[in-house]
Design a protein around this motif. Structure first.
Motif, PDB file in Angstrom:
ATOM      1  N   SER A 134       0.836  -1.196  -0.116  1.00  0.00           N
ATOM      2  CA  SER A 134      -0.049   0.084  -0.088  1.00  0.00           C
ATOM      3  C   SER A 134       0.769   1.269  -0.089  1.00  0.00           C
ATOM      4  O   SER A 134       0.450   2.195  -0.783  1.00  0.00           O
ATOM      5  N   ALA A 135       1.887   1.297   0.830  1.00  0.00           N
ATOM      6  CA  ALA A 135       2.865   2.568   0.870  1.00  0.00           C
ATOM      7  C   ALA A 135       3.365   2.526  -0.594  1.00  0.00           C
ATOM      8  O   ALA A 135       3.577   3.644  -1.019  1.00  0.00           O
ATOM      9  N   ALA A 136       3.763   1.386  -1.337  1.00  0.00           N
ATOM     10  CA  ALA A 136       4.537   1.614  -2.677  1.00  0.00           C
ATOM     11  C   ALA A 136       3.269   2.280  -3.682  1.00  0.00           C
ATOM     12  O   ALA A 136       3.640   3.087  -4.517  1.00  0.00           O
ATOM     13  N   ALA A 137       2.192   1.647  -3.554  1.00  0.00           N
ATOM     14  CA  ALA A 137       1.065   2.569  -4.361  1.00  0.00           C
ATOM     15  C   ALA A 137       0.978   3.812  -4.013  1.00  0.00           C
ATOM     16  O   ALA A 137       0.664   4.750  -4.959  1.00  0.00           O
ATOM     17  N   GLU A 138       0.906   4.455  -2.740  1.00  0.00           N
ATOM     18  CA  GLU A 138       0.893   5.624  -2.289  1.00  0.00           C
ATOM     19  C   GLU A 138       1.879   6.558  -2.879  1.00  0.00           C
ATOM     20  O   GLU A 138       1.925   7.797  -3.038  1.00  0.00           O
ATOM     21  N   SER A 139       3.236   5.891  -2.895  1.00  0.00           N
ATOM     22  CA  SER A 139       4.449   6.611  -3.471  1.00  0.00           C
ATOM     23  C   SER A 139       4.122   7.005  -4.827  1.00  0.00           C
ATOM     24  O   SER A 139       4.974   7.893  -5.361  1.00  0.00           O
ATOM     25  N   LEU A 140       3.235   6.403  -5.458  1.00  0.00           N
ATOM     26  CA  LEU A 140       3.333   6.682  -7.119  1.00  0.00           C
ATOM     27  C   LEU A 140       3.070   8.217  -7.441  1.00  0.00           C
ATOM     28  O   LEU A 140       2.220   8.765  -6.613  1.00  0.00           O
ATOM     29  N   PRO A 141       3.436   8.699  -8.415  1.00  0.00           N
ATOM     30  CA  PRO A 141       3.301   9.875  -8.821  1.00  0.00           C
ATOM     31  C   PRO A 141       1.856  10.307  -9.247  1.00  0.00           C
ATOM     32  O   PRO A 141       1.608  10.816 -10.398  1.00  0.00           O
ATOM     33  N   MET A 142       0.823   9.841  -8.560  1.00  0.00           N
ATOM     34  CA  MET A 142      -0.559  10.112  -8.951  1.00  0.00           C
ATOM     35  C   MET A 142      -1.276  10.430  -7.795  1.00  0.00           C
ATOM     36  O   MET A 142      -2.279   9.980  -7.176  1.00  0.00           O
ATOM     37  N   PRO A 143      -1.237  12.053  -7.382  1.00  0.00           N
ATOM     38  CA  PRO A 143      -1.895  12.454  -6.370  1.00  0.00           C
ATOM     39  C   PRO A 143      -3.265  12.572  -6.290  1.00  0.00           C
ATOM     40  O   PRO A 143      -3.902  12.408  -5.183  1.00  0.00           O
ATOM     41  N   ASP A 144      -4.145  12.429  -7.354  1.00  0.00           N
ATOM     42  CA  ASP A 144      -5.384  12.605  -7.221  1.00  0.00           C
ATOM     43  C   ASP A 144      -6.136  11.094  -7.042  1.00  0.00           C
ATOM     44  O   ASP A 144      -7.197  11.530  -6.572  1.00  0.00           O
ATOM     45  N   ASP A 146      -4.475   8.559  -5.228  1.00  0.00           N
ATOM     46  CA  ASP A 146      -3.731   7.837  -4.079  1.00  0.00           C
ATOM     47  C   ASP A 146      -4.605   7.417  -2.816  1.00  0.00           C
ATOM     48  O   ASP A 146      -4.582   6.307  -2.343  1.00  0.00           O
ATOM     49  N   ASN A 147      -5.804   8.296  -2.929  1.00  0.00           N
ATOM     50  CA  ASN A 147      -6.561   7.908  -1.608  1.00  0.00           C
ATOM     51  C   ASN A 147      -7.461   6.698  -1.919  1.00  0.00           C
ATOM     52  O   ASN A 147      -8.157   6.042  -1.099  1.00  0.00           O
ATOM     53  N   ILE A 148      -7.653   6.422  -3.310  1.00  0.00           N
ATOM     54  CA  ILE A 148      -8.356   5.262  -3.697  1.00  0.00           C
ATOM     55  C   ILE A 148      -7.137   4.034  -3.865  1.00  0.00           C
ATOM     56  O   ILE A 148      -7.365   2.862  -3.317  1.00  0.00           O
ATOM     57  N   LEU A 149      -6.157   4.328  -4.604  1.00  0.00           N
ATOM     58  CA  LEU A 149      -5.163   3.052  -5.016  1.00  0.00           C
ATOM     59  C   LEU A 149      -4.752   2.621  -3.841  1.00  0.00           C
ATOM     60  O   LEU A 149      -4.465   1.240  -3.861  1.00  0.00           O
ATOM     61  N   ALA A 150      -4.181   3.534  -2.701  1.00  0.00           N
ATOM     62  CA  ALA A 150      -3.407   2.833  -1.718  1.00  0.00           C
ATOM     63  C   ALA A 150      -4.443   1.848  -0.698  1.00  0.00           C
ATOM     64  O   ALA A 150      -3.929   0.752  -0.688  1.00  0.00           O
ATOM     65  N   PRO A 151      -5.545   2.185  -0.428  1.00  0.00           N
ATOM     66  CA  PRO A 151      -6.377   1.363   0.266  1.00  0.00           C
ATOM     67  C   PRO A 151      -6.802   0.198  -0.355  1.00  0.00           C
ATOM     68  O   PRO A 151      -6.961  -1.128  -0.010  1.00  0.00           O
ATOM     69  N   LEU A 152      -7.044   0.476  -1.762  1.00  0.00           N
ATOM     70  CA  LEU A 152      -7.431  -0.727  -2.587  1.00  0.00           C
ATOM     71  C   LEU A 152      -6.083  -1.816  -2.754  1.00  0.00           C
ATOM     72  O   LEU A 152      -6.358  -3.011  -2.505  1.00  0.00           O
TER      73      LEU A 152
END
Length: 162
Positions: A134-144, A146-152
């Motif tokens: 999840s931290a790896a997903a949150e670190s991606l340069p997609m700020p808009d 990341d609140n969906i991508l990281a928990p998913l």
């Protein structure tokens, strides 16, 4: 609250104090990204996974992980940025992993006490793996998103390895 973020971001409701509180730029449209998606994740996780370790862990990744990543990253992450995402730092990512892991472990223990799931000891390695993914997903340069991508990502990883 999610509907209120949407209506405020669209300009249907005028809530200047909330815009200042919930946005980084002071623009109402910003509520349609991070805060609105945050609320959507909470709503979907609650509907689909009420009382499940996967939903609880995913929400802890979003709340504790993402929250501490922002605080620690802003405070200590100025000199060691991630090469693939210059707005993020190693310190913030480490804080994300530690915070999401311990917060999700706490909730798994509470759920176990209430009879809603297995023991936290059985979930230690899967929760750690999910926190790292999840931290790896949150670190991606997609700020808009990341609140969906990281928990998913947390949910999928925990489902696969848990």
């Amino acid at each position: 609250m999610t509907a209120k973020f949407a209506l405020t971001g669209l300009g249907v409701i005028r809530q200047e104090s909330e815009i200042k509180l919930m946005s980084r730029t002071g623009k109402k449209e910003e509520l349609l990204r991070g805060p609105l998606l945050y609320g959507v994740v909470f709503t979907v996780a609650t509907i689909l996974g009420f009382r499940t370790p996967i939903a609880a862990g995913s929400l802890m990744a979003l709340c504790a992980g993402d929250g501490m990543a922002d605080i620690i990253g802003r405070r200590y992450g100025h000199s060691h940025k991630l090469p693939w995402s210059p707005r993020k730092s190693w310190a913030g990512s480490a804080a994300y992993v530690v915070s999401s892991f311990f917060a999700s472990m706490l909730f798994i223990q509470l759920f176990n006490r209430w009879g809603w799931g297995g023991s936290a000891q059985e979930q230690t390695w899967p929760l750690l793996a999910a926190s790292i993914a999840s931290a790896a997903a949150e670190s991606l340069p997609m700020p808009d998103i990341d609140n969906i991508l990281a928990p998913l990502c947390f949910a999928v990883c925990l489902q696969v390895v848990g």
